[in-house]
Design a protein around this motif. Structure first.
Motif, PDB file in Angstrom:
ATOM      1  N   ARG A  79       0.833  -1.199   0.000  1.00  0.00           N
ATOM      2  CA  ARG A  79       0.000   0.000   0.000  1.00  0.00           C
ATOM      3  C   ARG A  79       0.872   1.256   0.000  1.00  0.00           C
ATOM      4  O   ARG A  79       1.895   1.308   0.693  1.00  0.00           O
ATOM      5  N   THR A  80       0.460   2.259  -0.755  1.00  0.00           N
ATOM      6  CA  THR A  80       1.208   3.508  -0.847  1.00  0.00           C
ATOM      7  C   THR A  80       0.340   4.668  -0.358  1.00  0.00           C
ATOM      8  O   THR A  80      -0.861   4.514  -0.115  1.00  0.00           O
ATOM      9  N   PHE A  81       0.961   5.823  -0.230  1.00  0.00           N
ATOM     10  CA  PHE A  81       0.259   7.021   0.221  1.00  0.00           C
ATOM     11  C   PHE A  81      -0.375   7.720  -0.971  1.00  0.00           C
ATOM     12  O   PHE A  81       0.325   8.220  -1.859  1.00  0.00           O
ATOM     13  N   GLU A  82      -1.705   7.724  -0.999  1.00  0.00           N
ATOM     14  CA  GLU A  82      -2.482   8.433  -2.020  1.00  0.00           C
ATOM     15  C   GLU A  82      -1.999   8.131  -3.439  1.00  0.00           C
ATOM     16  O   GLU A  82      -1.956   9.007  -4.298  1.00  0.00           O
ATOM     17  N   GLY A  83      -1.596   6.869  -3.659  1.00  0.00           N
ATOM     18  CA  GLY A  83      -1.219   6.437  -4.993  1.00  0.00           C
ATOM     19  C   GLY A  83       0.182   6.807  -5.435  1.00  0.00           C
ATOM     20  O   GLY A  83       0.558   6.533  -6.580  1.00  0.00           O
ATOM     21  N   HIS A  84       0.974   7.396  -4.545  1.00  0.00           N
ATOM     22  CA  HIS A  84       2.346   7.762  -4.901  1.00  0.00           C
ATOM     23  C   HIS A  84       3.249   6.537  -4.722  1.00  0.00           C
ATOM     24  O   HIS A  84       3.543   6.134  -3.590  1.00  0.00           O
ATOM     25  N   HIS A  85       3.696   5.971  -5.808  1.00  0.00           N
ATOM     26  CA  HIS A  85       4.446   4.718  -5.775  1.00  0.00           C
ATOM     27  C   HIS A  85       5.685   4.813  -4.890  1.00  0.00           C
ATOM     28  O   HIS A  85       6.050   3.836  -4.217  1.00  0.00           O
ATOM     29  N   LYS A  86       6.321   5.964  -4.851  1.00  0.00           N
ATOM     30  CA  LYS A  86       7.574   6.101  -4.105  1.00  0.00           C
ATOM     31  C   LYS A  86       7.358   6.276  -2.608  1.00  0.00           C
ATOM     32  O   LYS A  86       8.333   6.277  -1.850  1.00  0.00           O
ATOM     33  N   LEU A  87       6.113   6.420  -2.165  1.00  0.00           N
ATOM     34  CA  LEU A  87       5.818   6.636  -0.753  1.00  0.00           C
ATOM     35  C   LEU A  87       5.070   5.425  -0.217  1.00  0.00           C
ATOM     36  O   LEU A  87       3.873   5.256  -0.458  1.00  0.00           O
ATOM     37  N   VAL A  88       5.767   4.560   0.506  1.00  0.00           N
ATOM     38  CA  VAL A  88       5.187   3.314   1.007  1.00  0.00           C
ATOM     39  C   VAL A  88       4.539   3.564   2.366  1.00  0.00           C
ATOM     40  O   VAL A  88       5.196   4.027   3.309  1.00  0.00           O
ATOM     41  N   ALA A  89       3.251   3.281   2.456  1.00  0.00           N
ATOM     42  CA  ALA A  89       2.516   3.556   3.690  1.00  0.00           C
ATOM     43  C   ALA A  89       2.929   2.612   4.803  1.00  0.00           C
ATOM     44  O   ALA A  89       3.147   1.416   4.584  1.00  0.00           O
ATOM     45  N   LEU A  90       3.029   3.155   6.005  1.00  0.00           N
ATOM     46  CA  LEU A  90       3.299   2.342   7.187  1.00  0.00           C
ATOM     47  C   LEU A  90       2.003   1.730   7.702  1.00  0.00           C
ATOM     48  O   LEU A  90       0.904   2.277   7.493  1.00  0.00           O
ATOM     49  N   ASN A  91       2.124   0.609   8.372  1.00  0.00           N
ATOM     50  CA  ASN A  91       0.986  -0.080   8.969  1.00  0.00           C
ATOM     51  C   ASN A  91       0.808   0.419  10.395  1.00  0.00           C
ATOM     52  O   ASN A  91       1.579   0.059  11.294  1.00  0.00           O
ATOM     53  N   HIS A  92      -0.199   1.239  10.624  1.00  0.00           N
ATOM     54  CA  HIS A  92      -0.376   1.857  11.932  1.00  0.00           C
ATOM     55  C   HIS A  92      -1.092   0.952  12.924  1.00  0.00           C
ATOM     56  O   HIS A  92      -1.329   1.352  14.073  1.00  0.00           O
ATOM     57  N   ASP A  93      -1.412  -0.273  12.496  1.00  0.00           N
ATOM     58  CA  ASP A  93      -1.903  -1.279  13.435  1.00  0.00           C
ATOM     59  C   ASP A  93      -0.758  -2.073  14.051  1.00  0.00           C
ATOM     60  O   ASP A  93      -0.987  -2.894  14.948  1.00  0.00           O
ATOM     61  N   GLU A  94       0.447  -1.846  13.564  1.00  0.00           N
ATOM     62  CA  GLU A  94       1.633  -2.551  14.043  1.00  0.00           C
ATOM     63  C   GLU A  94       2.233  -1.799  15.241  1.00  0.00           C
ATOM     64  O   GLU A  94       2.677  -0.653  15.105  1.00  0.00           O
ATOM     65  N   PRO A  95       2.231  -2.375  16.447  1.00  0.00           N
ATOM     66  CA  PRO A  95       2.756  -1.663  17.627  1.00  0.00           C
ATOM     67  C   PRO A  95       4.185  -1.176  17.459  1.00  0.00           C
ATOM     68  O   PRO A  95       4.547  -0.122  17.997  1.00  0.00           O
ATOM     69  N   ALA A  96       4.993  -1.915  16.702  1.00  0.00           N
ATOM     70  CA  ALA A  96       6.388  -1.494  16.533  1.00  0.00           C
ATOM     71  C   ALA A  96       6.495  -0.171  15.792  1.00  0.00           C
ATOM     72  O   ALA A  96       7.461   0.578  15.983  1.00  0.00           O
ATOM     73  N   VAL A  97       5.524   0.144  14.937  1.00  0.00           N
ATOM     74  CA  VAL A  97       5.535   1.425  14.227  1.00  0.00           C
ATOM     75  C   VAL A  97       5.292   2.565  15.220  1.00  0.00           C
ATOM     76  O   VAL A  97       5.935   3.621  15.150  1.00  0.00           O
ATOM     77  N   ALA A  98       4.379   2.353  16.148  1.00  0.00           N
ATOM     78  CA  ALA A  98       4.151   3.364  17.192  1.00  0.00           C
ATOM     79  C   ALA A  98       5.390   3.514  18.065  1.00  0.00           C
ATOM     80  O   ALA A  98       5.791   4.635  18.414  1.00  0.00           O
ATOM     81  N   ASP A  99       6.022   2.394  18.409  1.00  0.00           N
ATOM     82  CA  ASP A  99       7.245   2.455  19.217  1.00  0.00           C
ATOM     83  C   ASP A  99       8.319   3.272  18.501  1.00  0.00           C
ATOM     84  O   ASP A  99       9.008   4.098  19.119  1.00  0.00           O
ATOM     85  N   TYR A 100       8.461   3.026  17.214  1.00  0.00           N
ATOM     86  CA  TYR A 100       9.478   3.741  16.417  1.00  0.00           C
ATOM     87  C   TYR A 100       9.173   5.237  16.376  1.00  0.00           C
ATOM     88  O   TYR A 100      10.069   6.069  16.550  1.00  0.00           O
ATOM     89  N   THR A 101       7.904   5.590  16.175  1.00  0.00           N
ATOM     90  CA  THR A 101       7.508   7.002  16.113  1.00  0.00           C
ATOM     91  C   THR A 101       7.813   7.706  17.424  1.00  0.00           C
ATOM     92  O   THR A 101       8.358   8.819  17.442  1.00  0.00           O
ATOM     93  N   VAL A 102       7.484   7.062  18.531  1.00  0.00           N
ATOM     94  CA  VAL A 102       7.785   7.633  19.851  1.00  0.00           C
ATOM     95  C   VAL A 102       9.294   7.791  20.027  1.00  0.00           C
ATOM     96  O   VAL A 102       9.771   8.825  20.529  1.00  0.00           O
ATOM     97  N   GLU A 103      10.043   6.791  19.594  1.00  0.00           N
ATOM     98  CA  GLU A 103      11.500   6.839  19.740  1.00  0.00           C
ATOM     99  C   GLU A 103      12.095   7.999  18.950  1.00  0.00           C
ATOM    100  O   GLU A 103      12.960   8.728  19.464  1.00  0.00           O
ATOM    101  N   VAL A 104      11.643   8.191  17.716  1.00  0.00           N
ATOM    102  CA  VAL A 104      12.164   9.281  16.889  1.00  0.00           C
ATOM    103  C   VAL A 104      11.816  10.634  17.496  1.00  0.00           C
ATOM    104  O   VAL A 104      12.693  11.508  17.649  1.00  0.00           O
TER     105      VAL A 104
END
Length: 430
Positions: free
Chosen positions: A139-164
């Motif tokens: 899945r991409t962001f609004e059809g932009h092939h170069k922008l790969v959407a993150l899975n926000h149901d994945e807890p590790a993505v939230a962990d990474y966002t908090v860490e950054v």
């Protein structure tokens, strides 16, 4: 009042501002150390009356900065971490807050985590970070092939966002603009903002939201504010159409938001046509700025708008170039520096500074025609009156009875209103 209530941001798109290359430097290339050019403009920011530096993307990316590759690494086209920390320190030394721009909805295709998924498939430890699209891709962001959407149901993505976010807050930045926040579930943001705020209670967290239920999104997400595109559109559209009824309607909606949050207000940013190009009649640049700086909100000035820069956004590759130009090394080398529109910014921001309660002031319209508008803005015992006329003949405007004294602009005030000259405006104190 918390510090964000006093913030007036100067918004910079660093890659364009510094004249950086359009695409990432080759692996192993030496950093370009361009962030010092922005530091050279900090005194201009302060002289303008601003006290916040809102930076666009500064992290390692493929092209325009919103295709982030590594949130922990400064883009080598701009420099390195030491360059960014020196900029933050130089800003802090002038009492200037710094806002970073974080993209946590998607990543560039060369992100190491996505590359690992492409190489190992389901065996990758990051397999859950991305969502298959059913066609062998992701899945991409609004059809932009170069922008790969993150899975926000994945807890590790939230962990990474908090860490950054925590990583850079620890290093002295004061808050975050969260790109494409509207495309991310509000519940995801809540898990992130609660954890970040537990460690950094003073951080200001702003979400990019284009339209919809702003107040509801703020409540569900835990963000402090969102971008007020409704008011932005109403300002230039009402001036172009000579239809202040549209603006009055938007101001009523804007007022209602104050019960929940203080919106982030603007006339321009890195994503939209410059206000000087958007307006059909450049005489109305003044009226637009008066509206921005006399209504509630946390306002920002997009770098170059104080000089009446032109630039039209186009929907094509490179279509943002005109609104994201390179700036000279010195402010006084810039066309428009010291010109009337620059001085007007200083004067009106000065009015805002002397009346900090405007950040949460409620607006009440008194006179409303297609071409004339008057309103009062107030909080508690504080109040100002504002009158605007976009016709080529004088206009009369009512205000609540008071001993009105003009503090900016040009109008003949009397006890119950004002006579406004053609294309005129004024701000008055009772």
């Amino acid at each position: 009042m918390r510090w964000p209530d006093h913030a007036i941001w100067w918004h910079v798109y660093p890659l364009g501002f510094t004249g950086a290359e359009r695409a990432a430097l080759p692996p192993g290339a030496r950093p370009a150390h361009r962030l010092d050019r922005i530091a050279g403009w900090l005194d201009h920011l302060v002289a303008l009356g601003c006290n916040g530096l809102a930076l666009g993307p500064v992290f390692d990316s493929e092209t325009h900065g919103y295709d982030t590759v590594d949130h922990f690494r400064v883009d080598p086209r701009l420099g390195d971490e030491d360059d960014l920390l020196r900029l933050v320190e130089a800003a802090s030394g002038r009492g200037v807050r710094v806002l970073l721009d974080g993209v946590f909805n998607h990543v560039g295709r060369s992100s190491p985590r996505f590359a690992d998924v492409q190489a190992q498939g389901g065996a990758s430890p990051y397999a859950g970070w991305f969502v298959p699209d059913g066609d062998g891709g992701f899945r991409t962001f609004e059809g932009h092939h170069k922008l790969v959407a993150l899975n926000h149901d994945e807890p590790a993505v939230a962990d990474y966002t908090v860490e950054v976010m925590s990583h850079w807050l620890e290093r002295g930045v004061d808050g975050w603009r969260l790109d494409a926040a509207y495309a991310v579930p509000a519940e995801f943001w809540r898990t992130v903002t609660d954890r970040v705020r537990a460690r950094f209670p003073d951080a200001w967290l702003l979400g990019e939201v284009i339209h919809g239920d702003y107040a509801g999104f703020v409540e569900r997400s835990g963000l402090d504010s969102v971008t007020q595109y409704e008011l932005w559109k109403a300002i230039w559209s009402s001036l172009n159409d000579r239809n202040f009824f549209e603006l009055a309607h938007a101001l009523t909606r804007h007022d209602g938001m104050l019960q929940t949050f203080v919106p982030q207000t603007f006339l321009g940013n890195h994503d939209v046509t410059r206000i000087a190009s958007r307006l059909d009649d450049e005489r109305h640049l003044t009226h637009a700025l008066v509206i921005l700086l006399t209504t509630a909100g946390v306002p920002s000035i997009y770098a170059g708008d104080e000089f009446a820069f032109h630039g039209i956004k186009e929907e094509r590759e490179g279509g943002d170039d005109a609104i994201r130009p390179a700036f000279p090394e010195r402010p006084d080398e810039t066309t428009g520096h010291g010109a009337p529109h620059h001085r007007l910014h200083q004067g009106l921001i000065g009015v805002r500074r002397r009346h900090p309660w405007l950040v949460r002031a409620h607006t009440q319209v008194a006179t409303l025609t297609n071409t004339a508008l008057s309103y009062t803005v107030g909080q508690g015992e504080e109040r100002l009156g504002v009158v605007l006329n976009v016709a080529d003949e004088p206009a009369k405007a009512d205000l609540p009875t008071a001993g009105w004294t003009c503090i900016a602009g040009d109008a003949a005030f009397h006890g119950e209103g004002a006579l406004i000259p053609p294309q005129g405006w004024a701000i008055a104190h009772p």
